[in-house]
Design a protein around this motif. Sequence first.
Motif, mmCIF file in Angstrom:
data_model
loop_
_atom_site.group_PDB
_atom_site.id
_atom_site.type_symbol
_atom_site.label_atom_id
_atom_site.label_comp_id
_atom_site.label_asym_id
_atom_site.label_seq_id
_atom_site.Cartn_x
_atom_site.Cartn_y
_atom_site.Cartn_z
ATOM 1 N N PHE A 44 62.360 28.810 79.708
ATOM 2 C CA PHE A 44 61.195 29.650 78.966
ATOM 3 C C PHE A 44 60.226 30.539 79.886
ATOM 4 O O PHE A 44 59.814 31.429 79.213
ATOM 5 N N CYS A 103 61.047 32.953 66.760
ATOM 6 C CA CYS A 103 60.766 31.696 67.461
ATOM 7 C C CYS A 103 60.853 30.401 66.267
ATOM 8 O O CYS A 103 61.413 29.530 66.764
ATOM 9 N N THR A 121 64.635 29.917 65.426
ATOM 10 C CA THR A 121 65.314 29.306 66.594
ATOM 11 C C THR A 121 65.020 27.802 67.033
ATOM 12 O O THR A 121 65.895 27.141 67.936
ATOM 13 N N VAL A 122 63.938 27.401 66.588
ATOM 14 C CA VAL A 122 63.417 26.184 66.864
ATOM 15 C C VAL A 122 64.343 25.074 66.040
ATOM 16 O O VAL A 122 64.358 23.824 66.504
ATOM 17 N N MET A 146 65.657 30.774 71.797
ATOM 18 C CA MET A 146 64.379 30.542 71.478
ATOM 19 C C MET A 146 63.406 31.663 72.431
ATOM 20 O O MET A 146 62.558 32.194 72.043
ATOM 21 N N PHE A 149 62.040 35.088 72.136
ATOM 22 C CA PHE A 149 60.902 35.067 71.238
ATOM 23 C C PHE A 149 59.594 34.453 71.896
ATOM 24 O O PHE A 149 58.550 35.156 71.856
ATOM 25 N N TYR A 150 59.846 33.290 72.362
ATOM 26 C CA TYR A 150 58.785 32.506 72.745
ATOM 27 C C TYR A 150 57.875 33.232 73.922
ATOM 28 O O TYR A 150 56.906 33.251 73.908
ATOM 29 N N ILE A 177 55.126 26.101 64.987
ATOM 30 C CA ILE A 177 55.323 27.426 64.920
ATOM 31 C C ILE A 177 55.299 27.873 63.771
ATOM 32 O O ILE A 177 55.240 29.205 63.465
#
Length: 383
Positions: free
Chosen positions: A52, A84, A87-88, A107, A110-111, A171
């Motif tokens: 991340f 995000c 993809t979570v 993820m 985007f995150y 999210i």
Amino acid sequence: MFAKNARPIAWPLFFFYFFFCALIGVMMPYISVYYKSIGLTASEIGRLMSTFTLSGILIPHFWGWLTSKVGLPKRVLQIAVLGCFFTVIPFNWSDQFTTLWLLTCLMALFYSALLPMTDSLAVRSIRHLDVPYTRLRVGGSIGYLLAVAGAGFLIGHFGVLVVIPLMCTFIGLAAATTFFVKEQAYETNTQKETTSFLTLLKTRESILFFVLAFLAFMSHAPFNVFFAVHLSDVGYSGEHIGLLIALGVIIEIILFLFFGNAIKRLDVVHLVIMCFVFGIIRWFLVGWFASVLWVLIFTQLLHCITFALFHMVSIEQIRRLFPERYAGQGQAMYSAFAIGLGGGLGMVIAGYLWEWAGGAWVFTAASGTSALALVILLLHQRR
């Protein structure tokens, strides 16, 4: 809290910070506990979590470029937060390291862009309003606080399997909030600047700032990944861990609410020195005296200095070092070099050091990183 003319702009940004930081409040302290429960090793957890932050080295620059090309920051922010969110969801059905690593990489695309994009948009949106940045950012602290305490309570009663569904919920709410953010298109015609961003970046003061920020986030990496695991190993329950983390955020909220404008009147060098001095103390005590409750409470009270105060000073420094034209690039560089490279490298090192020497020495290394930053700053001031 906000003047009448500022509310249509301020409140949507406040609530986006709230829900997005609630996601962080669940993910950062507890997903490592979840990963441990499904059989991942400490080095695997460190590699997953570092993805991340390491992605923040390059990804925010891409999103900044896309925003400047499209000229619609709200639309780009919506693309990132919706990406995000989607993809979570698959994390709910994955328990193998390779699958989780691939999902984490997807993820992270985007995150890692969301917070620098929101910071840049927030600073730009309130530049003509009598609203300090910290008044918006406190929404994130409140969201983080409630999420940490609530997730700790739910984990204590229902187990760590609640972590991923909570992440999906927060999210998703953050994505919904973006539809209320006021669109402020960028101007397409810009005047020619006599000073380039690279020239500003290469100044002695800028280099010092980014080096110190790099070390500050590296020193916080063990806290972000292994603090809950460390306390769990010592014997604290999920509820107690959540309350201890929440304590630090409560003090952070007070700082954000009432001292947002005060830092402009204080000497920045003295503030940063204080951040690193307390960082040395905090991480050493966490490493060796976590079993003593009152010591751990004291270290959590220091969170408002080692993290919140340093972040406030950093945002102010970016605003001062880079004019409005380059503010977005300055924020992206801060996110990439300090949060991304510093935090990500710290997480990887912490994961391997945890397996080799144990939690106490991991936090001792974090204390040493704060000491190194302090020495660099003092030597620079002496020179």
